[in-house]
Design an enzyme around this catalytic site. Structure first.
Site, PDB file in Angstrom:
ATOM      1  N   ASP A   1       0.850  -1.182   0.000  1.00 21.36           N
ATOM      2  CA  ASP A   1       0.000   0.000   0.000  1.00 21.36           C
ATOM      3  C   ASP A   1       0.887   1.233   0.000  1.00 21.36           C
ATOM      4  OD1 ASP A   1      -3.181   0.272   0.541  1.00 21.36           O
ATOM      5  OD2 ASP A   1      -2.146   2.061   1.262  1.00 21.36           O
TER       6      ASP A   1
ATOM      7  N   VAL B   1       2.384   3.471  -6.345  1.00 20.23           N
ATOM      8  CA  VAL B   1       2.247   2.790  -7.634  1.00 20.23           C
ATOM      9  C   VAL B   1       2.345   3.740  -8.822  1.00 20.23           C
ATOM     10  CG1 VAL B   1       0.846   0.988  -6.574  1.00 20.23           C
ATOM     11  CG2 VAL B   1      -0.280   2.901  -7.734  1.00 20.23           C
TER      12      VAL B   1
ATOM     13  N   ASN C   1      -5.637  -4.221  -6.642  1.00 16.88           N
ATOM     14  CA  ASN C   1      -6.870  -3.618  -6.163  1.00 16.88           C
ATOM     15  C   ASN C   1      -6.781  -2.100  -6.026  1.00 16.88           C
ATOM     16  OD1 ASN C   1      -9.610  -3.979  -4.856  1.00 16.88           O
ATOM     17  ND2 ASN C   1      -8.523  -2.935  -3.211  1.00 16.88           N
TER      18      ASN C   1
ATOM     19  N   SER D   1     -14.624  -2.215 -12.335  1.00 17.10           N
ATOM     20  CA  SER D   1     -15.833  -1.632 -11.758  1.00 17.10           C
ATOM     21  C   SER D   1     -16.976  -1.718 -12.759  1.00 17.10           C
ATOM     22  CB  SER D   1     -15.590  -0.160 -11.401  1.00 17.10           C
ATOM     23  OG  SER D   1     -16.791   0.502 -11.064  1.00 17.10           O
TER      24      SER D   1
ATOM     25  N   TYR E   1     -12.163   7.837 -14.789  1.00 19.37           N
ATOM     26  CA  TYR E   1     -12.356   6.618 -14.000  1.00 19.37           C
ATOM     27  C   TYR E   1     -13.047   5.544 -14.835  1.00 19.37           C
ATOM     28  CZ  TYR E   1     -13.755   3.592 -10.128  1.00 19.37           C
ATOM     29  OH  TYR E   1     -13.940   2.520  -9.284  1.00 19.37           O
TER      30      TYR E   1
ATOM     31  N   LYS F   1     -11.234   2.071 -16.017  1.00 19.29           N
ATOM     32  CA  LYS F   1     -11.755   0.793 -15.537  1.00 19.29           C
ATOM     33  C   LYS F   1     -12.110  -0.122 -16.710  1.00 19.29           C
ATOM     34  CE  LYS F   1     -11.273   1.166 -11.164  1.00 19.29           C
ATOM     35  NZ  LYS F   1     -10.453   0.200 -10.400  1.00 19.29           N
TER      36      LYS F   1
END
Length: 286
Positions: free
Chosen positions: A74, A101, A127, A177, A190, A194
């Site tokens: 994380d 990341v 994730n 998603s 987004y 996705k």
């Protein structure tokens, strides 16, 4: 002839709740001896007396309950440490690794470092994801690139590095998603990133085929995660039509990931599982 109008039946959300739904089921050894990296294993804090579990934390805890040794990656050491603490309190094995990341140079070394500490690598669950929340008229190139750097580029780089060191027969999962199929959120960076994850998942599956490494994608619908609960606070009507009268839980996402990363799904590959209780199929409340 007279007609009477009947009131719609009230849904009982509890009818679809089980021990697995709430993260209360005992482990069954489904990942015994497996070595798995979860990217996005922590979760952000929200103002809530009883915050829900996030997808990444639920995956990490569940994988460990099922016998895996888990590397919890994380950007927040505190968040990853909290996940590791929950795992070890239950007798599981896990450790923290901190990675931004969006930093291209940090990803391959993180995979190598975690695989070495794990003693090998059998699975990778991706994730992590962000959203700038900007509509198309307000979108900037910088915001667009930031979403894509985290949501797509990092996934490609993690998978690329993992394929080099992963044992034959391993598995990779991506978390996309329901937004990948819809424009309802007016959130093009987004939504399109996705959707790109789904195509990327197929490409990873194709690249891994020679080693028997599978890759599948989970596309959750409305989930009561920390991010989902914050979104519901901003939009009270966000999930009014969800099936079963409730949003999904992070544990339900985690159980889907458990199946796809386990050997139980050994012939499931390049597949996208829409985890939405049938919402996109038209099973909605009216």
């Amino acid at each position: 002839m007279s007609t009477t109008t009947q009131a719609p039946k009230q849904l009982d959300p509890a009818a679809s709740l089980h021990a697995e739904t709430l993260g209360l089921a005992k482990g069954r050894g489904r990942l015994e001896g497996r070595r798995i990296i979860v990217v996005g294993a922590g979760q952000r804090n929200i103002i809530d007396a009883e915050p829900p579990v996030g997808n990444g934390r639920a995956m990490s805890v569940l994988f460990a309950r099922e016998g895996a040794h888990v590397a919890c990656i994380d950007i927040s050491k505190e968040a990853a440490d909290d996940t590791v603490r929950q795992i070890t309190s239950e007798g599981g094995r896990a450790f923290t690794d901190v990675v931004d990341v969006s930093d291209i140079a940090a990803i391959a070394p993180a995979i190598a470092r975690c695989a070495k500490q794990l003693g090998g690598l059998d699975g990778l669950a991706l994730n992590v994801g962000i959203s700038c929340g900007l509509s198309l008229p307000k979108m900037t190139a910088e915001a667009w690139d930031r979403d894509y750097a985290v949501n797509v580029r990092s996934h490609m780089l993690f998978a690329q590095a993992a394929l080099d060191v992963m044992s034959p027969g391993g598995a990779i999962t991506l978390t996309s998603s329901m937004a990948s199929q819809r424009a309802n959120g007016r959130n093009p960076a987004y939504e399109s990133s996705k959707a790109a994850q789904i195509a990327l998942g197929r490409a990873i599956a194709r690249a891994g085929e020679e080693k028997g490494i599978r890759c599948n994608v989970i596309a959750p619908g409305f989930i009561d995660s920390p991010m989902g609960r914050d979104a519901s606070r901003r939009r009270a009507d966000r999930a009014l039509t969800v099936p079963f009268g409730r949003q999904g839980t992070g544990w339900e996402v985690a159980y889907a990931a458990l199946f796809l990363i386990s050997n139980e799904s050994s012939y499931v590959n390049a597949y996208t599982l829409f985890l939405d209780a049938g919402h996109m199929a038209g099973i909605v409340r009216t």
